[in-house]
Structures are given as structure tokens and as C-alpha cells.
Design a protein around this motif. Structure first.
Motif, PDB file in Angstrom:
ATOM      1  N   VAL B  54       0.853  -1.188   0.000  1.00 39.38           N
ATOM      2  CA  VAL B  54       0.000   0.000   0.000  1.00 39.38           C
ATOM      3  C   VAL B  54       0.885   1.232   0.000  1.00 39.38           C
ATOM      4  CG1 VAL B  54      -1.729   1.265   1.339  1.00 39.38           C
ATOM      5  CG2 VAL B  54      -1.795  -1.226   1.267  1.00 39.38           C
ATOM      6  N   SER B  55       0.520   2.269  -0.752  1.00 41.22           N
ATOM      7  CA  SER B  55       1.375   3.460  -0.829  1.00 41.22           C
ATOM      8  C   SER B  55       0.974   4.545   0.165  1.00 41.22           C
ATOM      9  CB  SER B  55       1.355   4.035  -2.246  1.00 41.22           C
ATOM     10  OG  SER B  55       0.037   4.436  -2.571  1.00 41.22           O
ATOM     11  N   GLU B  56      -0.244   4.480   0.659  1.00 40.30           N
ATOM     12  CA  GLU B  56      -0.672   5.505   1.604  1.00 40.30           C
ATOM     13  C   GLU B  56      -1.764   4.939   2.504  1.00 40.30           C
ATOM     14  OE1 GLU B  56      -1.163   9.884   0.520  1.00 40.30           O
ATOM     15  OE2 GLU B  56      -3.249   9.299   0.808  1.00 40.30           O
ATOM     16  N   LYS B  57      -1.741   5.381   3.754  1.00 40.11           N
ATOM     17  CA  LYS B  57      -2.794   4.988   4.686  1.00 40.11           C
ATOM     18  C   LYS B  57      -3.118   6.161   5.588  1.00 40.11           C
ATOM     19  CE  LYS B  57      -4.145   1.483   8.038  1.00 40.11           C
ATOM     20  NZ  LYS B  57      -3.729   0.236   8.723  1.00 40.11           N
ATOM     21  N   ILE B  64       0.353   7.849   6.668  1.00 47.92           N
ATOM     22  CA  ILE B  64       1.649   7.265   6.302  1.00 47.92           C
ATOM     23  C   ILE B  64       1.729   7.269   4.785  1.00 47.92           C
ATOM     24  CG2 ILE B  64       3.159   5.263   6.321  1.00 47.92           C
ATOM     25  CD1 ILE B  64       1.850   4.261   8.793  1.00 47.92           C
ATOM     26  N   SER B  65       2.855   7.760   4.273  1.00 48.10           N
ATOM     27  CA  SER B  65       3.172   7.620   2.854  1.00 48.10           C
ATOM     28  C   SER B  65       4.313   6.631   2.734  1.00 48.10           C
ATOM     29  CB  SER B  65       3.594   8.967   2.268  1.00 48.10           C
ATOM     30  OG  SER B  65       2.534   9.891   2.341  1.00 48.10           O
ATOM     31  N   PHE B  66       4.180   5.701   1.792  1.00 43.11           N
ATOM     32  CA  PHE B  66       5.171   4.624   1.682  1.00 43.11           C
ATOM     33  C   PHE B  66       5.690   4.557   0.257  1.00 43.11           C
ATOM     34  CE2 PHE B  66       7.143   0.942   3.490  1.00 43.11           C
ATOM     35  CZ  PHE B  66       7.357   0.091   2.418  1.00 43.11           C
ATOM     36  N   ASN B  67       7.004   4.598   0.094  1.00 40.92           N
ATOM     37  CA  ASN B  67       7.642   4.504  -1.221  1.00 40.92           C
ATOM     38  C   ASN B  67       8.533   3.266  -1.214  1.00 40.92           C
ATOM     39  OD1 ASN B  67       9.333   4.736  -3.488  1.00 40.92           O
ATOM     40  ND2 ASN B  67       9.192   6.968  -3.458  1.00 40.92           N
ATOM     41  N   GLN B  72      11.525   4.113   1.646  1.00 41.16           N
ATOM     42  CA  GLN B  72      11.296   5.219   2.567  1.00 41.16           C
ATOM     43  C   GLN B  72       9.820   5.274   2.939  1.00 41.16           C
ATOM     44  OE1 GLN B  72      12.660   8.621   0.339  1.00 41.16           O
ATOM     45  NE2 GLN B  72      14.817   8.254   0.822  1.00 41.16           N
ATOM     46  N   PHE B  73       9.551   5.761   4.128  1.00 44.56           N
ATOM     47  CA  PHE B  73       8.168   5.999   4.524  1.00 44.56           C
ATOM     48  C   PHE B  73       8.143   7.187   5.474  1.00 44.56           C
ATOM     49  CE2 PHE B  73       8.195   3.704   8.709  1.00 44.56           C
ATOM     50  CZ  PHE B  73       9.417   3.053   8.600  1.00 44.56           C
TER      51      PHE B  73
END
Lengths: 113, 109
Positions: B54-57, B64-67, B72-73
Motif C-alpha cells: 500500500v502506498s498511503e494509509k 503514512i506515505s510509503f515509497n 522510505q516511509f
């Protein structure tokens, strides 16, 4: 109240002594984890027990030991204490062997004088 | 490779601002990325968590942004409040939680 109970909340002891910290996990949780938090080192993983068995070990000193009892409570034993062992010691628990989040207790603040 | 690098060490924002805390990791075996909030004298409390598919929650004011490709997050706190003043820890998990070094956030009225 997180459901994870740690006793005592505060402990002051002299160098060279031995102390025992106690943790009761949240109801239904089988894993217990011990972490040490000091000002300059953040949260350091010490050791994990799952259903009575040691599961993973981190940066735990040989002077430290832990165990998990049949009722799932855990004890962390710290011996030959040094000034540098002064820290907050946290216990956490989780329902499984640890691939998700943990619930932390309020910690035991250990001061070695 | 087991480390999680967190920045900044401290952050000061005004009420209503959007503090952003960043974390980076190396171990691609990490498969769960939680954020914990800790108030003085208390244990860390789980705030929000994400898995790498998942890229964002979003949960309330916390995102949370997840790359995954950059490993990186980050945590964003929308409309920050003085009550958000605390230390925030990112973490990553395979079989045990590895914590970042923490970010002390102060939100001024």
C-alpha cells in the motif's frame, strides 16, 4: 491502560546488585518482548519469548537474562548492575510470533547509583 | 541492514501546521511499518501502520506515505495540535520490531 502490566514502575539500586523486572502480557498474547530505552540509544530490542520459548535475541548483555513462565508472564533479570544500565525497560506483547504491531507496557525506570 | 534511519531528531511547528517525519530502511524483508507515539513517562503506543503493498494509509489526522522503491516511509500529521506534542518512532518488522531513533515533536499554540 494498554493491558500490558509491568512492575515495579521505579527501581533504585546500587552498582553490583541484581534486580528482577516483571511483565504480564495482554490477555491472549503469546509473545513477550523486552526493550531497553536510554536517552542516547532509543529503543533497543533485548529478547523475545513466544509461548514460553526464547524466539529471538537482540543486543542483550550476558549479565541480563529473561524467561517466560507457563502463565505467560515474563521476568527480566539484570545482574552485576552498572551505572550504564540505568534506563527505561519496556515489555511489549503480541498475539502471534511478531510479524505485526506490539502493545507496550508503561515501563520500569531503573536507576543504578 | 537491520537499521531504520529516522529524521529529523526534533521538530517544532505551530498549531495547524503539518509536521512530516521521515524514515528509511535497507532490509527488503521488512513487511510491516508501524509508527508509535510516546508521551513522557509512558510506553510507546501504536499510532498507525502500513504494509508495503500500500502506498498511503490515513487514520484521522495521521497519514503514512510509503515509497517501496525508495525504501522510505513518512508520517504526516494534519492540523497538528498541542496535544500531539510527543516523541514519534517509526519501526519496521520482520520477526521483531526495529525502531528508529525517534523524533521529538513540539506543537505550539
Amino acid at each position: 491502560d494498554s493491558g500490558v502490566t509491568q512492575t515495579p514502575k521505579h527501581l533504585i539500586t546500587a552498582t553490583g546488585q541484581r534486580v528482577t523486572l516483571r511483565c504480564s502480557p495482554r490477555s491472549g498474547d503469546l509473545s513477550v518482548y523486552w526493550y531497553q530505552q536510554s536517552l542516547d540509544q532509543g529503543l533497543q530490542f533485548l529478547i523475545q519469548y513466544y509461548n514460553g520459548e526464547e524466539r529471538a535475541k537482540g543486543n542483550i548483555l550476558e549479565r541480563f537474562s529473561a524467561q517466560q513462565f507457563p502463565d505467560l508472564h515474563s521476568e527480566l533479570n539484570l545482574s552485576s548492575l552498572e551505572l550504564g544500565d540505568s534506563a527505561l525497560y519496556f515489555c511489549a506483547s503480541s498475539v502471534d510470533a511478531g510479524r505485526g504491531g506490539y502493545t507496550f507496557g508503561s515501563g520500569t525506570r531503573l536507576t543504578v547509583v | 541492514q537491520q537499521q531504520v534511519k529516522q529524521s529529523p531528531q526534533s521538530l517544532i511547528v505551530q498549531k495547524g501546521g503539518i509536521p512530516i517525519i521521515n524514515c528509511a530502511y535497507e532490509n527488503t524483508a521488512f513487511d510491516y511499518f508501524p509508527w508509535y507515539q510516546q508521551f513522557p513517562g509512558k510506553g510507546p503506543a501504536l499510532l498507525i501502520a502500513i504494509r508495503p503493498d500500500v502506498s498511503e494509509k490515513k487514520e484521522g489526522r495521521f497519514t503514512i506515505s510509503f515509497n517501496k522503491s525508495a525504501k522510505q516511509f513518512s508520517l504526516h500529521i494534519m492540523d497538528s495540535q498541542p496535544g500531539d506534542s510527543a516523541t514519534y518512532f517509526c519501526a519496521a518488522n520482520t520477526d521483531k520490531l526495529i525502531f528508529g531513533t525517534g523524533t521529538r515533536l513540539q506543537v505550539f499554540p
